[in-house]
Design a protein around this motif. Structure first.
Motif, PDB file in Angstrom:
ATOM      1  N   ASP A  37       2.231  19.599 -10.393  1.00 10.27           N
ATOM      2  CA  ASP A  37       3.364  20.517 -10.551  1.00 10.27           C
ATOM      3  C   ASP A  37       4.729  19.864 -10.364  1.00 10.27           C
ATOM      4  N   ALA A  38       4.806  18.548 -10.550  1.00 14.42           N
ATOM      5  CA  ALA A  38       6.105  17.877 -10.492  1.00 14.42           C
ATOM      6  C   ALA A  38       6.995  18.378 -11.625  1.00 14.42           C
ATOM      7  N   VAL A  39       8.300  18.298 -11.435  1.00 13.24           N
ATOM      8  CA  VAL A  39       9.296  18.802 -12.390  1.00 13.24           C
ATOM      9  C   VAL A  39      10.234  17.664 -12.774  1.00 13.24           C
ATOM     10  N   ALA A  40      10.625  17.628 -14.036  1.00 10.97           N
ATOM     11  CA  ALA A  40      11.589  16.611 -14.475  1.00 10.97           C
ATOM     12  C   ALA A  40      12.850  16.702 -13.616  1.00 10.97           C
ATOM     13  N   GLY A  41      13.341  15.567 -13.156  1.00 14.44           N
ATOM     14  CA  GLY A  41      14.485  15.530 -12.250  1.00 14.44           C
ATOM     15  C   GLY A  41      14.090  15.408 -10.796  1.00 14.44           C
ATOM     16  N   ASP A  42      12.793  15.566 -10.504  1.00 15.33           N
ATOM     17  CA  ASP A  42      12.329  15.408  -9.128  1.00 15.33           C
ATOM     18  C   ASP A  42      12.506  13.968  -8.652  1.00 15.33           C
ATOM     19  N   ALA A  43      12.751  13.844  -7.352  1.00 19.10           N
ATOM     20  CA  ALA A  43      12.687  12.538  -6.688  1.00 19.10           C
ATOM     21  C   ALA A  43      11.301  12.381  -6.073  1.00 19.10           C
ATOM     22  N   LEU A  44      10.874  11.131  -5.914  1.00 17.53           N
ATOM     23  CA  LEU A  44       9.567  10.832  -5.340  1.00 17.53           C
ATOM     24  C   LEU A  44       9.728  10.132  -3.999  1.00 17.53           C
ATOM     25  N   ILE A  45       9.064  10.655  -2.987  1.00 24.36           N
ATOM     26  CA  ILE A  45       9.105  10.089  -1.644  1.00 24.36           C
ATOM     27  C   ILE A  45       7.702   9.634  -1.265  1.00 24.36           C
ATOM     28  N   LEU A  46       7.581   8.423  -0.734  1.00 20.46           N
ATOM     29  CA  LEU A  46       6.320   7.927  -0.191  1.00 20.46           C
ATOM     30  C   LEU A  46       6.472   7.839   1.321  1.00 20.46           C
ATOM     31  N   THR A  47       5.493   8.399   2.059  1.00 15.65           N
ATOM     32  CA  THR A  47       5.664   8.533   3.511  1.00 15.65           C
ATOM     33  C   THR A  47       5.147   7.359   4.334  1.00 15.65           C
ATOM     34  N   LYS A  48       4.297   6.495   3.760  1.00 14.07           N
ATOM     35  CA  LYS A  48       3.754   5.345   4.490  1.00 14.07           C
ATOM     36  C   LYS A  48       3.922   4.080   3.657  1.00 14.07           C
ATOM     37  N   PRO A  49       3.915   2.911   4.307  1.00 13.81           N
ATOM     38  CA  PRO A  49       4.048   1.656   3.566  1.00 13.81           C
ATOM     39  C   PRO A  49       2.764   1.272   2.835  1.00 13.81           C
ATOM     40  N   VAL A  50       2.914   0.459   1.796  1.00 17.06           N
ATOM     41  CA  VAL A  50       1.809  -0.043   0.980  1.00 17.06           C
ATOM     42  C   VAL A  50       1.379  -1.424   1.488  1.00 17.06           C
ATOM     43  N   GLY A  51       0.118  -1.758   1.282  1.00 19.97           N
ATOM     44  CA  GLY A  51      -0.376  -3.078   1.660  1.00 19.97           C
ATOM     45  C   GLY A  51      -1.686  -3.057   2.409  1.00 19.97           C
ATOM     46  N   VAL A  52      -2.260  -1.873   2.576  1.00 19.60           N
ATOM     47  CA  VAL A  52      -3.507  -1.749   3.331  1.00 19.60           C
ATOM     48  C   VAL A  52      -4.626  -2.576   2.699  1.00 19.60           C
ATOM     49  N   GLY A  53      -4.680  -2.610   1.359  1.00 23.51           N
ATOM     50  CA  GLY A  53      -5.746  -3.348   0.683  1.00 23.51           C
ATOM     51  C   GLY A  53      -5.693  -4.842   0.950  1.00 23.51           C
ATOM     52  N   VAL A  54      -4.496  -5.432   0.860  1.00 23.93           N
ATOM     53  CA  VAL A  54      -4.402  -6.880   1.111  1.00 23.93           C
ATOM     54  C   VAL A  54      -4.673  -7.189   2.581  1.00 23.93           C
ATOM     55  N   TYR A  55      -4.294  -6.291   3.478  1.00 20.41           N
ATOM     56  CA  TYR A  55      -4.645  -6.458   4.883  1.00 20.41           C
ATOM     57  C   TYR A  55      -6.168  -6.408   5.041  1.00 20.41           C
ATOM     58  N   SER A  56      -6.817  -5.480   4.331  1.00 22.85           N
ATOM     59  CA  SER A  56      -8.276  -5.379   4.406  1.00 22.85           C
ATOM     60  C   SER A  56      -8.937  -6.671   3.941  1.00 22.85           C
ATOM     61  N   ALA A  57      -8.411  -7.247   2.855  1.00 23.66           N
ATOM     62  CA  ALA A  57      -8.962  -8.501   2.344  1.00 23.66           C
ATOM     63  C   ALA A  57      -8.815  -9.611   3.387  1.00 23.66           C
ATOM     64  N   ALA A  58      -7.694  -9.628   4.101  1.00 21.03           N
ATOM     65  CA  ALA A  58      -7.486 -10.635   5.140  1.00 21.03           C
ATOM     66  C   ALA A  58      -8.423 -10.406   6.324  1.00 21.03           C
ATOM     67  N   ILE A  59      -8.661  -9.142   6.668  1.00 19.11           N
ATOM     68  CA  ILE A  59      -9.589  -8.824   7.760  1.00 19.11           C
ATOM     69  C   ILE A  59     -10.989  -9.321   7.409  1.00 19.11           C
ATOM     70  N   LYS A  60     -11.403  -9.076   6.185  1.00 22.75           N
ATOM     71  CA  LYS A  60     -12.740  -9.489   5.745  1.00 22.75           C
ATOM     72  C   LYS A  60     -12.920 -11.006   5.896  1.00 22.75           C
ATOM     73  N   ARG A  61     -11.850 -11.748   5.685  1.00 22.75           N
ATOM     74  CA  ARG A  61     -11.907 -13.217   5.777  1.00 22.75           C
ATOM     75  C   ARG A  61     -11.422 -13.724   7.132  1.00 22.75           C
ATOM     76  N   GLU A  62     -11.266 -12.806   8.092  1.00 23.64           N
ATOM     77  CA  GLU A  62     -10.843 -13.143   9.459  1.00 23.64           C
ATOM     78  C   GLU A  62      -9.526 -13.918   9.457  1.00 23.64           C
ATOM     79  N   ALA A  63      -8.598 -13.475   8.615  1.00 22.13           N
ATOM     80  CA  ALA A  63      -7.324 -14.185   8.466  1.00 22.13           C
ATOM     81  C   ALA A  63      -6.122 -13.345   8.894  1.00 22.13           C
ATOM     82  N   LEU A  64      -6.347 -12.177   9.497  1.00 25.33           N
ATOM     83  CA  LEU A  64      -5.239 -11.325   9.925  1.00 25.33           C
ATOM     84  C   LEU A  64      -5.062 -11.463  11.431  1.00 25.33           C
ATOM     85  N   ASP A  65      -3.817 -11.738  11.867  1.00 22.50           N
ATOM     86  CA  ASP A  65      -3.584 -11.915  13.302  1.00 22.50           C
ATOM     87  C   ASP A  65      -3.563 -10.563  14.018  1.00 22.50           C
ATOM     88  N   GLU A  66      -3.471 -10.616  15.352  1.00 22.52           N
ATOM     89  CA  GLU A  66      -3.565  -9.392  16.158  1.00 22.52           C
ATOM     90  C   GLU A  66      -2.436  -8.421  15.857  1.00 22.52           C
TER      91      GLU A  66
END
Length: 348
Positions: A166-195
């Motif tokens: 139901d978005a309308v032309a002229g609407d602004a888009l807000i994102l509430t959280k930062p992006v990057g969870v996937g690349v962090y997950s990939a680093a966790i899998k390879r034990e490459a993410l620090d504390e």
């Protein structure tokens, strides 16, 4: 616990990155019967929405959803907390308030100690408690890989239902959280993410999207969805298709987790990111010379990601201030909706 294998070593993928390929999913659902003949079913399978919504005779709506996945972290409580947060998010994305949950559990019997499984359940129940709801039951089976999640029931009034269409032309888009969870997950899998990176990862994936309930009371908020396994481009495209509009994304405004750019540059990219681009890249217009690492972040699968909110342009800054004050400091205005073909144009 020391004799138990790492949870992530028992899973072929992790979190929302183990979703089915979006193009395969579209094909699977294409021939399914539409549920629209039921008058009280306000939201069904006609759009790629976050949950089903059923209206009762008194105008109260029942919201129902389910979400589960394999581990993206090795700590059992964290896995439970992240999975529960992610599942509850669908109710918030529809504008509702959760009222109870049912646990979904699949565990490889004989490979994981019972006390580890108990800790997963405890983590999920803890997060449900924070959301103010009980885990009222559930179902468990023996599976080759660990699986945990919830079926969640919520409620709202009809006027508070917020679809992703139901978005309308002229609407602004807000994102509430930062992006990057996937690349962090990939680093966790390879034990490459620090504390410190791991703490940031857990903090964002266990932050409840409860602000959606409040946003749905504002008539200037037209559409809401949560950003999960298909990334900002995939879920943004669902928004564009639902409204029949072009979504314009300002890539420079996109909030990122602190290490996301560096990890993406170093090649910590999930297979789901590649699948996402293959599935819907033909519906996205990118700037010339965009580096691969940045494109990978646009398709990066988000486990328990933020809400993508489409709201009246003139009200956007006030709504953004409310979101940040509610506990989402990374929230940003990241784009707008325009007249045009249902696709995404990336700028910046």
């Amino acid at each position: 616990m020391s004799d138990s294998p790492r949870l992530t070593s028992l899973a072929h993928g992790g979190g929302c990155g183990c979703k089915l390929d979006p193009e395969i999913l579209r094909k699977l659902l294409a021939d399914q019967p539409a549920a629209g003949r039921f008058e009280r079913l306000l939201v069904g399978n006609e759009t790629a929405d976050d949950a089903a919504v059923w209206e009762q005779e008194d105008g109260t709506c029942i919201i129902a959803t389910t979400d589960f996945f394999t581990p993206m972290v090795d700590d059992p409580e964290d896995f439970g907390r992240i999975a529960a947060t992610n599942a509850i998010s669908d109710v918030y994305a529809m504008g509702g308030r959760p009222i109870f949950a049912l646990a979904i559990l699949g565990m490889p019997v004989g490979k994981i100690a019972p006390e580890v499984v108990a800790r997963i359940l405890r983590g999920g129940a803890e997060k449900c408690g924070e959301a103010g709801i009980p885990v009222a039951g559930g179902h468990s089976i023996d599976t080759p890989e660990p699986i945990y999640g919830l079926a969640v029931i919520g409620t709202c009034r009809r006027e508070a239902v917020r679809r992703n269409a139901d978005a309308v032309a002229g609407d602004a888009l807000i994102l509430t959280k930062p992006v990057g969870v996937g690349v962090y997950s990939a680093a966790i899998k390879r034990e490459a993410l620090d504390e410190a990176g791991y703490r940031d990862f857990v903090a964002t994936t266990t932050l409840l999207n409860r602000v959606g309930t409040d946003l749905a009371t504002d008539p200037a908020v037209h559409a809401i969805t949560d950003v999960t396994g298909f990334g900002i481009l995939g879920h943004g495209l669902e928004l564009a298709r639902g409204a029949g509009l072009t979504l314009v994304l300002d890539v420079g405004a996109l909030p990122l987790l602190p290490l996301a750019e560096g990890l993406a540059r170093e090649g910590y990219v999930t297979g789901a990111s590649h699948r996402n681009w293959t599935a819907f890249g033909s519906h996205v217009d990118l700037p010339a010379e965009m580096p691969d690492w940045r494109r990978h972040l646009l398709t990066d699968p988000q486990t328990s990601g933020g809400l993508l909110v489409s709201c009246a342009g003139e009200a956007a800054h006030g709504i953004l201030d409310r979101i940040r004050a509610a506990g989402y400091p990374a929230a940003r205005i990241i784009g707008r909706m325009e007249e045009g073909a249902p696709r995404i144009r990336v700028e910046g």
